[in-house]
Scaffold this motif. Sequence first.
Motif, PDB file in Angstrom:
ATOM      1  N   LEU A   1       0.523  -1.223  -0.154  1.00 44.04           N
ATOM      2  CA  LEU A   1       0.007  -0.130  -0.381  1.00 44.04           C
ATOM      3  C   LEU A   1       0.910   1.271  -0.149  1.00 44.04           C
ATOM      4  O   LEU A   1       0.573   2.504  -0.667  1.00 44.04           O
ATOM      5  CB  LEU A   1      -1.093   0.538   1.427  1.00 44.04           C
ATOM      6  N   LEU A   2       1.702   1.492   0.811  1.00 40.85           N
ATOM      7  CA  LEU A   2       2.553   2.064   0.589  1.00 40.85           C
ATOM      8  C   LEU A   2       3.468   2.123  -0.737  1.00 40.85           C
ATOM      9  O   LEU A   2       3.976   3.868  -1.160  1.00 40.85           O
ATOM     10  CB  LEU A   2       3.843   2.262   1.411  1.00 40.85           C
ATOM     11  N   ALA A   3       3.418   1.950  -1.449  1.00 41.39           N
ATOM     12  CA  ALA A   3       4.476   1.574  -2.377  1.00 41.39           C
ATOM     13  C   ALA A   3       3.554   2.613  -3.719  1.00 41.39           C
ATOM     14  O   ALA A   3       3.822   2.750  -4.383  1.00 41.39           O
ATOM     15  CB  ALA A   3       5.180   0.780  -2.746  1.00 41.39           C
ATOM     16  N   LEU A   4       2.327   1.997  -3.510  1.00 44.39           N
ATOM     17  CA  LEU A   4       0.631   2.766  -4.149  1.00 44.39           C
ATOM     18  C   LEU A   4       0.772   3.699  -4.007  1.00 44.39           C
ATOM     19  O   LEU A   4      -0.445   4.395  -4.557  1.00 44.39           O
ATOM     20  CB  LEU A   4       0.175   1.985  -4.057  1.00 44.39           C
ATOM     21  N   GLY A   5       1.152   4.462  -3.520  1.00 43.58           N
ATOM     22  CA  GLY A   5       1.167   6.270  -2.509  1.00 43.58           C
ATOM     23  C   GLY A   5       0.611   6.190  -1.729  1.00 43.58           C
ATOM     24  O   GLY A   5      -0.014   7.242  -1.562  1.00 43.58           O
ATOM     25  N   PHE A   6      -0.074   5.427  -0.307  1.00 44.16           N
ATOM     26  CA  PHE A   6      -1.199   5.390   0.239  1.00 44.16           C
ATOM     27  C   PHE A   6       0.265   5.751   1.210  1.00 44.16           C
ATOM     28  O   PHE A   6       1.021   5.340   2.004  1.00 44.16           O
ATOM     29  CB  PHE A   6      -1.457   4.191   0.934  1.00 44.16           C
ATOM     30  N   ALA A   7      -1.074   6.580   2.542  1.00 46.72           N
ATOM     31  CA  ALA A   7      -0.371   7.025   3.807  1.00 46.72           C
ATOM     32  C   ALA A   7      -0.593   6.149   4.846  1.00 46.72           C
ATOM     33  O   ALA A   7      -2.057   6.010   4.855  1.00 46.72           O
ATOM     34  CB  ALA A   7      -0.151   8.513   3.661  1.00 46.72           C
ATOM     35  N   ALA A   8      -0.293   5.376   5.988  1.00 47.06           N
ATOM     36  CA  ALA A   8      -1.373   5.123   7.544  1.00 47.06           C
ATOM     37  C   ALA A   8      -1.493   6.365   7.839  1.00 47.06           C
ATOM     38  O   ALA A   8      -1.316   7.443   8.852  1.00 47.06           O
ATOM     39  CB  ALA A   8       0.134   4.716   8.322  1.00 47.06           C
ATOM     40  N   LEU A   9      -2.600   6.296   8.271  1.00 50.36           N
ATOM     41  CA  LEU A   9      -4.061   7.276   8.798  1.00 50.36           C
ATOM     42  C   LEU A   9      -3.671   6.882  10.351  1.00 50.36           C
ATOM     43  O   LEU A   9      -3.843   7.595  11.261  1.00 50.36           O
ATOM     44  CB  LEU A   9      -5.431   6.986   8.575  1.00 50.36           C
ATOM     45  N   GLY A  10      -4.065   5.538  10.768  1.00 49.34           N
ATOM     46  CA  GLY A  10      -4.355   5.069  12.120  1.00 49.34           C
ATOM     47  C   GLY A  10      -4.713   3.591  12.105  1.00 49.34           C
ATOM     48  O   GLY A  10      -5.275   3.419  11.178  1.00 49.34           O
ATOM     49  N   SER A  11      -5.222   3.438  13.665  1.00 46.01           N
ATOM     50  CA  SER A  11      -6.126   2.235  14.139  1.00 46.01           C
ATOM     51  C   SER A  11      -7.716   2.473  14.015  1.00 46.01           C
ATOM     52  O   SER A  11      -7.252   3.254  14.999  1.00 46.01           O
ATOM     53  CB  SER A  11      -5.468   0.853  14.341  1.00 46.01           C
ATOM     54  N   HIS A  12      -8.334   1.677  14.513  1.00 47.70           N
ATOM     55  CA  HIS A  12      -9.717   1.994  14.793  1.00 47.70           C
ATOM     56  C   HIS A  12     -10.204   0.440  15.023  1.00 47.70           C
ATOM     57  O   HIS A  12      -9.729  -0.500  14.356  1.00 47.70           O
ATOM     58  CB  HIS A  12     -10.412   2.754  13.794  1.00 47.70           C
TER      59      HIS A  12
END
Length: 217
Positions: A61-72
């Motif tokens: 996901l990070l390689a696709l350009g996503f950024a970590a938001l957090g957990s819920h």
Amino acid sequence: MNVFAELATVLAGLGLAVALLLLNAWRAWLFLFPASVRVEPEAPGDQMELPSELEPLAARLLALGFAALGSHEEKPRLRRATRSYDFAHPGERVFATLHLSPEGLPRLYFLTPLVSGGFVITAGYKRAAIDIPGLYRSGGLEEAPPERLLRAHLKRLEGLQPGGEFTWEGRVETGRSWYRGLGQKEIRRQNLAGVLWTVAAVAILASAFLGGKPPGG
């Protein structure tokens, strides 16, 4: 049938009823009150601790350009909370969520809220196909890699207008909105069997305690 055999039969029936009730009561409650599920933030992106089983998917996901938001966490009544790990791609207007299945298998789905109040959900596992034009599209591509799954999700977004904020707070609120609104029909479909088993268990218990013939009577 002697008294001991009849008593054993009654106790076996009661044991089965109790087991069915323990396994299915939470599903019956969820069927009746889907909006009762609590969706709460757990840890921000720089503090969330991914299970090792989810790390390969997170890296992709990070390689696709996503950024970590957090957990819920999502907690139905009478059931332990399940934890999910959220990412976002603001440019594509897509949330990505990782979690472990009840069997411990890694799962990924993409989610986009719409201006209309609807949602588009594309899962990498089996999920019922639902299409309400302009409002709700949900389905799955079993075992599809994240790259292919994202392409499918973006294709399904064509002609629709994403809405909301692609932040951690926005993701939590999107989850709450799904349980309050369009997700309810899907939840009820998933948990109908739980209602039927719960009714059967209650009927067995009621028969035993209210209308049953006493052993040896």
